[in-house]
Design a protein around this motif. Structure first.
Motif, PDB file in Angstrom:
ATOM      1  N   GLN A 151       0.855  -1.188   0.000  1.00  0.00           N
ATOM      2  CA  GLN A 151       0.000   0.000   0.000  1.00  0.00           C
ATOM      3  C   GLN A 151       0.901   1.252   0.000  1.00  0.00           C
ATOM      4  N   TRP A 162       4.958  -2.645   5.392  1.00  0.00           N
ATOM      5  CA  TRP A 162       4.745  -3.773   6.319  1.00  0.00           C
ATOM      6  C   TRP A 162       4.942  -5.120   5.616  1.00  0.00           C
ATOM      7  N   MET A 163       4.395  -5.238   4.421  1.00  0.00           N
ATOM      8  CA  MET A 163       4.390  -6.537   3.754  1.00  0.00           C
ATOM      9  C   MET A 163       5.787  -6.975   3.305  1.00  0.00           C
ATOM     10  N   THR A 198       8.515   4.780   5.715  1.00  0.00           N
ATOM     11  CA  THR A 198       7.134   4.338   5.537  1.00  0.00           C
ATOM     12  C   THR A 198       6.597   3.788   6.843  1.00  0.00           C
ATOM     13  N   VAL A 199       5.261   3.679   6.912  1.00  0.00           N
ATOM     14  CA  VAL A 199       4.632   3.137   8.118  1.00  0.00           C
ATOM     15  C   VAL A 199       4.373   1.639   7.939  1.00  0.00           C
ATOM     16  N   LYS A 200       3.857   1.032   8.980  1.00  0.00           N
ATOM     17  CA  LYS A 200       3.484  -0.396   8.953  1.00  0.00           C
ATOM     18  C   LYS A 200       2.073  -0.473   9.502  1.00  0.00           C
ATOM     19  N   ALA A 201       1.077  -0.163   8.670  1.00  0.00           N
ATOM     20  CA  ALA A 201      -0.296  -0.027   9.175  1.00  0.00           C
ATOM     21  C   ALA A 201      -1.350  -0.755   8.362  1.00  0.00           C
ATOM     22  N   THR A 202      -1.083  -1.035   7.084  1.00  0.00           N
ATOM     23  CA  THR A 202      -2.136  -1.533   6.214  1.00  0.00           C
ATOM     24  C   THR A 202      -1.661  -2.788   5.491  1.00  0.00           C
ATOM     25  N   LEU A 203      -2.549  -3.752   5.367  1.00  0.00           N
ATOM     26  CA  LEU A 203      -2.182  -5.011   4.708  1.00  0.00           C
ATOM     27  C   LEU A 203      -2.121  -4.869   3.195  1.00  0.00           C
TER      28      LEU A 203
END
Lengths: 227, 227, 227, 227, 227, 227
Positions: B63, B68-69, B141-146
């Protein structure tokens, strides 16, 4: 926002020692240490790979196709300064080249960040005078219209106030407000302190999923594994 | 087309040996051998010159502004894999840097192809971890959305199905569907076989006009020579 | 403006010796010596750093996705020529690679300037065959549609008449009309003659403000210094 | 991935009635109903404002500067179809104009989506033949090289399989896989059902902060109000 | 520079009456009256032609792909305000659509300026809710990460401090610092006062060369007429 | 190539009547009639839809950020002329607005084609003064540096010689060399003559495949139909 036709001679520079230490941390770490803000747009690229510098900003605002004010800003450079050149409208002309680099280097400038074009890049590379720019272009400029020196400017999307710390390396350019330089350095140092340990674990094959305890939050967010 | 929030653990990888041989042929030859298809858009550039690698694709869909992924995909990497990261919308943020590269390298990844930005490029260069990307950016970047792992993705204009062979060098990135890898390799090898002879002739001064018998078709198409 | 389907065999080339001397001056100096005109757009970049060449232009007009005419132009190359390839519409495909470079080099070409894409850049770099291009792309092209050779073309925004001197280096590409080559060389030489002195002064810390007597015109334009 | 030189005559089209209802929902709602996926890149713009259409995709793959296959795809159009034209490399030439639009309209096409250029836009507008394109350009094309019809293509960054539902309006273009069309329609309808109520509340001055109960999660995320 | 996670509730707005009069002058006149500064980059375009508005800025800083803070800023809108939305990194997603427009309109907002994308443009046009944006895109966004409200932001290259006057029309968007609004209005009015006379003269066939007495300065600059 | 600081007063204009007839044919037809050459790049867009004009070119070369020469060219306009403004380097500033349009209209100009920006577009639209430009921007320009009038220029990638016919409509801008105007008109008329018949056939459902006898050449090129 911009004043045109003024040169501010006295600016409050961030501490030079702090600036140098921020430079050693690099752009990415400094940007993270500020809470993930402060970066110029990624079209700003170094003219040669490997330079990593930092220093207080001396700013200059240029008119399109006109580099007159670069001669004016030269006089305001103190050893260790980073010159930040913004433009009043988009342009890729070559505002800066060998002669100005010679002059800036003689004044002790640490480097140049310019939201426009630069030329004589082979000579600048051999001089080891680092430049981050939007373009490389041989096109020359006139000396006809006033801009300003040491006013706040927007360069590549980022506000730069004179005296702010500019950190630049192969990843781009970061801007640290002068009054946040010390605090940012501490956060950056703390960040670096435990990177070594993380790197060692990851190199040994530990997964970030485990090292950062991500498995549970991923599951709660709904991630599904399918065999 | 995309499923969000899933990780496929079992994919059918193209044969690793075939992949390596396709890598030795290089992007241009492989693309020609497939009938002139299969290339990502030319904005995908290597972070350093000279790398030439290939391997089966492990894919990840990210995303915007969220990496995160990439931690999730790390677990799915097998030695020799190429990670292909696509984004659900255009972005140049720095999704990947030194720590993830250390982890990917520890897992045996051959390299990364990402339709976004990358940072710590000086370190990645010294690690010899090759990356082809759309941008270089220090922005975190953040780690919030799949997102997803090992779903088909479109990366830089090209469909990549998990297990496809990714070939990357200084000319760009090519994608070979897994079920065409062997046939493509044969065509690429055949193509290379007679390149040496052609090169020798051209180096000796023979013209392509004569070597390829182009004079007659050019005349039939109406080409006129004027003295 | 363009004629399609013609090859002019006899063009009036600028003097080769003058061309070589212009090449030694470099793009920026030559452009200044012409009165600050004659540059191609700055998106034209060398495939490797450090090349600096010049020669009379042999021109070729290509159709999008079609490199047939590059084989036709090869026959018209004389030692020292620079090939200038324009396109009838924007494209980044890889029109030129190792085999054509081998042929061009065998004919004595000094280099290629192409308003499109090029491939096999690693090999071209090791061959030391210099190319200035808009893109790098592995994508191949067909041989189906006629263009022209040695007609006037617009390449990267600049008109090139066959025989004009092309000067190219890390700063970009300049075009000198054949009938102005000698005069431009004289102006360039004059310009270089007093650069050494200026450089020495600036290196010694003299400011451009003083060396160029800018203080008075800046004051008259209204520049204000604020302490 | 692409096969070149083939025309698939039999494709499994999504249900036309479902397609029309999806069209009535519009691009944004359909994209949300699929879980926020399925959009072409936003550079795809309508040639005139106000058109909103949908239909099963008939796909065509074109070579750069060549519109031969648009005549081939015309024969495969059934009433209500949307033609989706992809290109093997980036181009803005005018592949489609008045005559082809007349033919497509006679076949009952609902519209055209093309990752390239279109011309005769004034006539197309007066014909009310809707086109979403990357560019408008008068530049004509040749008919020399084969592409394909009804193969899966990547158009403006999105995979389109023949028979998928294409939804297009002033906000852009969405692609719904044929086997998800019915389910997507249900989700879209559900989404629309409670939009009216929300709209009324917001129009009456209720804040989204309250209507969506965002105050607590914002506070938990750390948001601070300063007077 | 940016603080993340804060909402400033009390800002000093420029005088609303002055803002409205500046709006009546239009972007070009206001920009000239400030001394030719204060414009956002020209990629900011209105979603429909003919809107011309102005008002004090309420600012919001968004994270990429996340429109959570637009709901937070809604509460801070006072009648006549212009909302200015900046992003922490480049994005074209559709952050704003019909429901938020309904809410903003209910709060009395004069319009929105967003350095990102917007959707539902057909509805917004029929609502006569004016938006200046970088892109139009149906792509939706998440609500996961904090930004800020009423902090200084850089939007489309221009610094906007909360309370500044935003002037927007078909020519683009101008920013007038709150403390210069009155003075700028006076200069703009003076500028307009003698435009009518100039227009009448030019319409009658008088040349600008004569009306502005340019012939002598042109001659002194060296302009040559050739018959 | 460019001379700076000169105004050519006597140019050989293409016949005005021929120009007007070419204008009636439109850009696409004229471009085809010339053998598919002569178009400016497609980034040149009209400021409002529906204008279709043509006339002999009066050219002007501007320096970046400087519109002085637009006042100089005004004097050289004769009724029916199209003004073509080129720039010495890329820029999007607003070089032209209401006052200059009033003056150009008073001189009888048919329109303006400018490889830069324009402003006051709402007023220009209501005046029905057609402009094709690269950008719309409120940003003003200075009057400090000389360019030239009625020298050959490259505008949006196309060479324009003073007196050439400029044809402009919603599809873009075409340039017809003065000495080919009559011949081009004849070819355009011939082309139009049989378009009506083709249009009628296609509207009746005849396929281009049959009307143009494409089935055999497609088969010979290897096209395969698969059921």
């Amino acid at each position: 926002m911009h004043e045109i036709g003024v040169v501010y001679r006295n600016i409050r520079r961030a501490d030079g020692g702090v600036a140098i230490k921020l430079g050693a941390c690099g752009t990415a770490t400094v940007h993270e240490a500020m809470g993930r803000v402060g970066l110029m747009k990624p079209y700003m690229r170094p003219i040669y790979a490997g330079a990593q510098v930092a220093g207080p900003a001396v700013t200059v605002l240029l008119q399109p196709g006109d580099n007159w004010m670069l001669h004016v800003v030269a006089e305001q450079i103190q050893p260790g300064d980073m010159v930040v050149a913004a433009l009043t409208s988009d342009s890729t002309d070559g505002y800066f080249g060998e002669l100005l680099a010679t002059s800036f280097a003689a004044r002790g400038a640490a480097g140049l960040v310019i939201d426009g074009g630069v030329r004589d890049v082979r000579v600048l590379t051999s001089m080891k005078f680092p430049v981050w720019s939007k373009a490389i272009s041989a096109r020359g400029t006139v000396k006809a219209t006033l801009g300003s020196v040491n006013v706040p400017v927007v360069c590549a999307g980022m506000l730069v106030t004179p005296g702010d710390v500019i950190v630049a390396d192969d990843d781009g350019v970061a801007v640290v407000p002068a009054d946040r330089a010390q605090k940012t350095l501490e956060a950056a140092a703390a960040r670096e302190a435990n990177e070594g340990e993380k790197r060692a674990k990851l190199a040994a094959g530990v997964l970030g999923l485990d090292m950062y305890n991500m498995r549970e939050p991923l599951q709660m967010a709904g991630l599904k594994y399918i065999d």
